[in-house]
Design an enzyme around this catalytic site. Structure first.
Site, PDB file in Angstrom:
ATOM      1  N   TYR A 291     -66.917  26.485 -85.835  1.00  0.00           N
ATOM      2  CA  TYR A 291     -68.098  26.211 -86.677  1.00  0.00           C
ATOM      3  C   TYR A 291     -69.397  26.135 -85.870  1.00  0.00           C
ATOM      4  CZ  TYR A 291     -66.947  21.045 -86.343  1.00  0.00           C
ATOM      5  OH  TYR A 291     -66.653  19.779 -85.979  1.00  0.00           O
ATOM      6  N   GLU A 292     -70.504  26.109 -86.570  1.00  0.00           N
ATOM      7  CA  GLU A 292     -71.853  26.196 -85.968  1.00  0.00           C
ATOM      8  C   GLU A 292     -72.021  27.456 -85.124  1.00  0.00           C
ATOM      9  OE1 GLU A 292     -73.116  23.072 -87.919  1.00  0.00           O
ATOM     10  OE2 GLU A 292     -74.372  24.374 -86.715  1.00  0.00           O
TER      11      GLU A 292
END
Lengths: 573, 573
Positions: A433-434
């Site tokens: 994620y990110e």
């Protein structure tokens, strides 16, 4: 197993890597005196170990649940979150104008590390809130800031980031969520967002969603995106949470780990009654998103440190207690604690060294955030260069350390009750994620390497070369320079093909440089246990992990060609 | 996602690495004609893909359950197991005298690979049964063989291995389970065993437990251990399962993965009514156990291949379907399948290359089993040397490939419904059971390296050097020789400290050598898709993975010293 906040280590790294003493000499960070820094680290440690760590397992086994009243957290989370707000643990780095303490970002990083080591899933709530604060601080109007920032700074309200849609993962330009002007300055929001961490929960009075959406007649791709603030409850005339804003939780994901963090699918405007406010300029969504995202990326890198610290503590405790087999070559046939066996010792030393390395990398980047905020343009450039390293390599190390933690436990490591496997499962998403770690590597060899035509990289390499002493480390730094120069001369496909090996090499070089610096600083501490462990870990890092990274040079120098020797369909042959 | 058995690849590796054609020229394996080998691979593939693969997910989500009637498997497992027995898939490598087909072990390896790729948890049942067959074949009396082998060979009954006890994991010498003579030639068994895979289930009429236990007045440590055959149901006068033998399932473990394989805690003789038969000589338990365990270790290494193959197929399929972002540097802004992006392509190429490398390593070792069974003493020595490599490196690769598989899926990889995370969770235990990979490394640098004072290693190195062409590969082989020679000259602690890096280096050297051999053989196949993929994977392996392993040389040459620079208590400081 009890969690022991690593306050001595944190203070040491803040001093010698983040340079918090230097920051405290500025007017802006004058409050960061020795006493305050110690008090914050100690206090956060006591709070996290006492209130958050005991909930880590229930977060995993019970998990957040979707009910007809929205998402409900496991027992105890509401109260523990209240304790976080009341203790002011969310306000460390937030602007003083809005109720924050205005202390260095580096110190806030240490506090967030402690919270996340205690309970990684739980700490995602504050982590995401920081992103919302950053977006509003940099792009909100004074009215928006006044309305929302005081509540976000304390953590009274939490924040989320809404980027991903089913058809648009890493490709943000493919987003479809729409925002239409309502004529009164507000916007009507409609669309579905996925992977929204803490997209709903029952711990705060309001949730402030930051949502990327497309305005009417906006150009295709990323240029047509704008950022909107969309609260779960609209603010009433007194600025308090009022009417429900037509944001519905469709489901929460069944994830491999992080069960204490509800990952929501959110549907905006099912009844055409979801209102948002534009943050920043129309079409400026990507710029605003990167404001949120860059610090979020550092904080995800920090999750690597969090989980590595906790997994290491657990493995060390187990290896000191578990008695098994006599020591090889020992005249005694008495069984010993497994920490005495060389290969177990090697695994534990690696866990210690990699945890310290990850912390050094992330804290170093955090120190650059503070310097950039003080107006240091070179620090801003170095931060930009380091961000993909901190995110990707920090999380790679978190996963590696959690993985070794299982191995140290032997068969027990595979049994859920032991706790080692939770770290392993929890950690895995941090590399995704990110911005996946592959996206980080692409950012490094694309935008970041091209900045100033490599000048920022060259400055880092010059600094490292000035400090590095061990031959192996100097070899690695030279190799990074060679590879970096080569990448600047080849086309984009070749760069991308080599991006991940290069990211790892450069990260290890930075870590090695910082670990050497730490070892030197530890010399001044005499032979305390802390100093001895620090020097042993640094020696191991430079002696064994740095040479491994040099083994990546062939891959980092290779062109894309060999990867495309066969067509996509042949991979399934 | 459908599973496609890799029959072309299996046949190719059997031909060019295991040398099955050579084996078929012997009287013993004359039955392994081209047609038979093809028919077996095809048939096993159809059966596994059709009957076992569809149950893989239910094995994970429903899992084996402990009820008051013992362990109950999820719906469909009983019937699918029956299909395995009726199809004769368990009999491939078993002795013809007891109803087996007497085909090469290498071919049985390929069949077991296919079953495990389809459903890794399920395939543990046959895997453990093979261990019981081996123990009985080598150490049982003719009566014991006649009574049990025909049922084990078909899979009508299943087998288990009972080593571990709560206080005795890797330290087998600390076992406490007791066996007392009953005066009629049988023994009374009493004790608790843990981590018994398929220790109970409802798929077969009997379960044959092989149990390490201590006889009265036996010496302490491993020399006091004997091996006992302890059936769940005692055989009646007709040799059929009769009276319950007082073996109780205390619990099944809550594991991170492999939920389709019940991992039991078994209590023997709660009512002092559990009877066993001695297998082999009293005090000969360890020797008999190693007979079981050595092939079991190869088969666990094979689990690495199983999961790597399945994870790769899943990731390739996803990456060909998932459309996201335009190709960098392309004039078209059209989004493409993510397999076209360089870093995704690199991950997939790595998965392909590592899967093929793991298969080459394990099949090569399997070919040595057959040669050893034919009386080739050098093959036996090489097998002994390769066994820890196949187990440890095979499973390391399985875990690495499953891990990359998650990354290729991005956010979807972390969602359980996708299936990628099951492989990751399932695979993790393979580096632990049947002797942790650290124990394998200790075996390599201890017993195996000392065999003939290094002559067996030297013979392997000479063979590899004769074949290897790429400079990087030759460098790695030379480094292995240097490290091996150094390890023979240092004390045991230094050897153990360097054991794991050395194991990895040597494994990669063997894989590189075999991959080069495969690439050469593929040249003869023209430009079929298979040949192109093989050559591309081999080129990637030798060009990028081999140099990485050379980066381990510093660690493999390092003494134990740096690991003991601080005391155990300092690790917790």
């Amino acid at each position: 197993m009890a969690f022991t906040p690593p306050v001595t280590e944190q203070r040491f790294v803040l001093d010698h890597v983040a340079g918090i003493g230097e920051l405290a000499k500025t007017d802006r960070f004058a409050a960061a005196s020795d006493d305050v820094v110690d008090a914050v680290l100690e206090g956060a440690g006591q709070f996290a170990a006492g209130e958050w760590a005991p909930l880590d397992r229930a977060g995993d086994t019970v998990g957040a649940k979707l009910t007809d009243k929205g998402v409900v957290m496991p027992d105890g989370f509401r109260e523990a979150y209240r304790g976080y707000v009341d203790g002011g643990w969310g306000t460390i780095g937030s602007p003083e104008a809005f109720g924050g303490q205005g202390l260095p970002y580096a110190l806030a990083t240490a506090v967030l590390e402690t919270l996340g080591s205690a309970n990684m899933a739980f700490a995602l709530a504050p982590t995401l809130t920081v992103g919302a604060i950053e977006a509003l601080t940099h792009h909100g109007t004074p009215e928006q800031q006044q309305a929302y920032l005081p509540h976000l700074a304390t953590g009274d309200w939490t924040g989320t980031m809404n980027l991903t849609e089913p058809q648009a993962g890493s490709d943000v330009g493919a987003l479809k969520t729409r925002a239409e002007p309502r004529g009164d300055g507000s916007w009507s929001i409609k669309g579905t967002k996925i992977y929204i961490s803490f997209g709903d929960h029952d711990m705060a009075d309001n949730i402030v969603h930051l949502v990327l959406a497309r305005t009417p007649d906006a150009p295709a791709g990323t240029k047509g995106l704008s950022l909107f603030l969309v609260p779960k409850y609209r603010l009433d005339a007194d600025g308090r949470p009022g009417a429900f804003n037509d944001i519905n939780v469709v489901s929460i994901e069944h994830k491999m780990g992080l069960h204490g963090s509800p990952t929501c699918v959110l549907s905006y405007g099912d009844n055409d009654d979801c209102r948002g406010e534009l943050i920043g300029a129309e079409g400026g969504g990507i710029a605003a998103m990167f404001t949120m995202m860059n610090n979020a990326r550092l904080n995800v890198g920090l999750e690597g440190v969090q989980v590595a610290e906790r997994a290491t503590q657990r493995a060390v405790a187990y290896a000191r207690e578990r008695i098994q087999s006599a020591r090889a070559g020992s005249p005694s046939r008495e069984p010993v604690a497994i920490i005495e066996h060389p290969d177990v010792r090697r695994m534990l030393m690696r866990m210690k060294a990699q945890t310290q390395a990850a912390r050094a990398l992330v804290y170093y980047a955090a120190g650059q955030v503070d310097r950039a905020n003080l107006g240091d343009a070179d620090a801003k450039k170095r931060l930009d260069l380091l961000t993909p390293l901190a995110k990707a390599h920090g999380t790679d190390l978190g996963c590696e350390v959690a993985d070794i933690g299982i191995q140290v436990h032997g068969g027990m490591g595979y049994i859920e009750e032991t706790g080692a496997s939770q770290h392993f499962r929890d950690a895995r998403v941090t590399r995704i994620y990110e911005g996946t770690n592959g996206i980080q590597a692409a950012d490094l060899v694309g935008r970041k390497l091209s900045m100033d035509n490599g000048a920022t990289l060259n400055a880092l390499i010059a600094d490292m070369r000035g400090g590095a002493e061990a031959d192996g480390l100097r070899d690695l730094i030279n190799a990074c320079e060679t590879v970096g120069r080569n990448l600047l001369s080849v086309d984009i496909e070749d760069r991308l093909a080599a991006s991940y090996p290069f990211l790892t090499m450069l990260s290890v070089a930075v870590c090695g440089w910082l670990m050497e610096r730490e070892a030197k600083a530890a010399d001044a501490l005499g032979d305390s246990d802390f100093a001895q462990m620090k020097k042993a870990a640094a020696r191991f890092y430079v002696g064994q992990i740095v040479p491994e990274a040099l083994g990546l040079k062939a891959a980092a120098m290779a062109p894309a060609d060999p990867l495309y020797a066969v067509g996509a369909e042949t991979f399934a042959a």
